[in-house]
Design an enzyme around this catalytic site. Sequence first.
Site, short mmCIF file in Angstrom:
data_model
loop_
_atom_site.label_atom_id
_atom_site.label_comp_id
_atom_site.label_asym_id
_atom_site.label_seq_id
_atom_site.Cartn_x
_atom_site.Cartn_y
_atom_site.Cartn_z
N THR A 34 1.03 -1.51 0.09
CA THR A 34 -0.12 -0.19 0.07
C THR A 34 0.80 1.40 0.15
O THR A 34 0.55 2.15 -0.63
CB THR A 34 -0.90 0.09 1.09
OG1 THR A 34 -1.62 -1.12 1.15
CG2 THR A 34 -1.74 1.23 1.33
N TYR A 48 -8.36 0.48 -3.34
CA TYR A 48 -7.20 1.15 -4.21
C TYR A 48 -6.59 -0.11 -4.86
O TYR A 48 -6.66 -1.19 -4.32
CB TYR A 48 -6.37 1.89 -3.33
CG TYR A 48 -5.78 1.33 -2.09
CD1 TYR A 48 -6.60 1.12 -0.81
CD2 TYR A 48 -4.52 0.56 -2.19
CE1 TYR A 48 -6.04 0.56 0.07
CE2 TYR A 48 -4.16 -0.24 -1.07
CZ TYR A 48 -4.91 -0.25 0.14
OH TYR A 48 -4.37 -0.92 1.24
N THR A 114 1.65 -4.46 4.25
CA THR A 114 1.75 -4.58 5.60
C THR A 114 1.20 -6.13 5.93
O THR A 114 1.27 -6.74 6.98
CB THR A 114 0.89 -3.79 6.33
OG1 THR A 114 -0.34 -3.89 5.56
CG2 THR A 114 1.39 -2.57 6.18
N ASP A 115 0.48 -6.94 5.09
CA ASP A 115 -0.01 -8.06 5.40
C ASP A 115 1.22 -9.38 5.66
O ASP A 115 0.61 -10.04 6.55
CB ASP A 115 -0.90 -8.88 3.96
CG ASP A 115 -2.06 -7.81 3.79
OD1 ASP A 115 -2.22 -7.01 4.58
OD2 ASP A 115 -2.73 -8.10 2.89
N LYS A 187 0.75 -7.67 12.54
CA LYS A 187 -0.21 -6.78 12.06
C LYS A 187 -1.44 -7.32 12.97
O LYS A 187 -2.05 -8.49 12.90
CB LYS A 187 -0.62 -7.04 10.60
CG LYS A 187 -1.60 -6.04 10.09
CD LYS A 187 -1.74 -6.22 8.79
CE LYS A 187 -2.75 -5.06 7.99
NZ LYS A 187 -2.89 -5.09 6.59
N GLU A 307 -0.77 -28.89 28.21
CA GLU A 307 -1.87 -29.20 27.20
C GLU A 307 -1.64 -30.53 26.56
O GLU A 307 -2.47 -31.14 26.31
CB GLU A 307 -2.14 -27.97 25.96
CG GLU A 307 -2.81 -26.65 26.34
CD GLU A 307 -4.18 -27.08 26.84
OE1 GLU A 307 -4.88 -27.96 26.30
OE2 GLU A 307 -4.68 -26.16 27.57
#
Length: 350
Positions: A34, A48, A114-115, A187, A307
């Site tokens: 972006t 965009y 950014t992903d 992110k 766990e």
Amino acid sequence: MAQAAPSTIAVQPAAAAPAPAGLPHVVVLATGGTIAGAGASATSSATYQAAKVPVDQLLAGLPELGKAARVSGEQVFQIASESFTNEQLLTLARRVQALVRQPDVQGIVITHGTDTLEETGFFLNLVVQTDKPVVLVGSMRPGTALSADGALNLVGAVSVAASPESAGKGVLVSMHDEIHTARDVAKMANIKTSAFASPWGPLGMVVEGKTWWFRAPVKRHTSASEFSIDRIQALPAVDIVYSYANVPGTALDALGAAGMQAVIHAGTGNGSVADRIVPRLNEWRRKGVVVVRSSRIPGGFVLRNAEQPDDKYDWIVAHDLNPQKARLLAAVALTQTRDTRELQRIFWEY
Ligand SMILES: NC(=O)CC[C@H](N)C(=O)O
């Protein structure tokens, strides 16, 4: 939302633009995202095209960069980061490694979507041998939008890369005035300009071109890493299977059959594994697949033998790494060892 432009790979040699002598030389490696995006109108903040604006245009529009550094640019890729491949990660790491070996280069900035920025940053933190600053930066709004965040983020990142105080801190991410270690940052929100956060907090701030530091990473990175891009020809297949109520295990078996070398189990809660998935994971383990137990919960960490009996099953735990970072550490580690004690040591140390 953001659409990808076609991928191009055009590495050009770094040529320093004329700027006052004495300033550090920072190379901006542009990969798309972006921060290189363009929308149809000033109100198009989320609608965009990513990866449109070439690096020369990004840099030419920001004379403020010249205050911090002598900046030159290279267009490495022009892609949206969700489309990054392992091969592109290796290409980028090799270019960063070559540049930081140049005595005339003091710092590197990588503009990135950014992903998957946190994945590329962590990978470089593991495999690039250097003490010079390497800083990733992106933006949440294209430059054509009102209150676009890319310009200030880029000026901040170049300031961080030009600062001698940034040296030796590993690969960094500079966004929204904050400086994070690429190891921790993720992110954590979309749309918002405050998209990035580290579970253990940022390392510092960059304000009006000056860096302010409050902490430093303690995990092994860059010049203290046992891994080097010089010794990695390819990354083995490591995949992530996500868990949720009623998970069927079909994806796990399909990825196993496709030849994955390690599986990151993005478990629920403390890295818990559904009772019907446990025997399937053990079956893949018997066939040689490395099993890494992580959690889909951001901000916590997974303890060994809580766990699930990891010792008994010969599984690894991902410590505090999110599944996508665990994928990269497993892939890098598998280029050197398949020993599960060694792999667990690596997960504690990096
Ligand atoms: N804010 C962004 O950079 C997202 C754009 C795109 N999805 C990418 O990661 O490249």
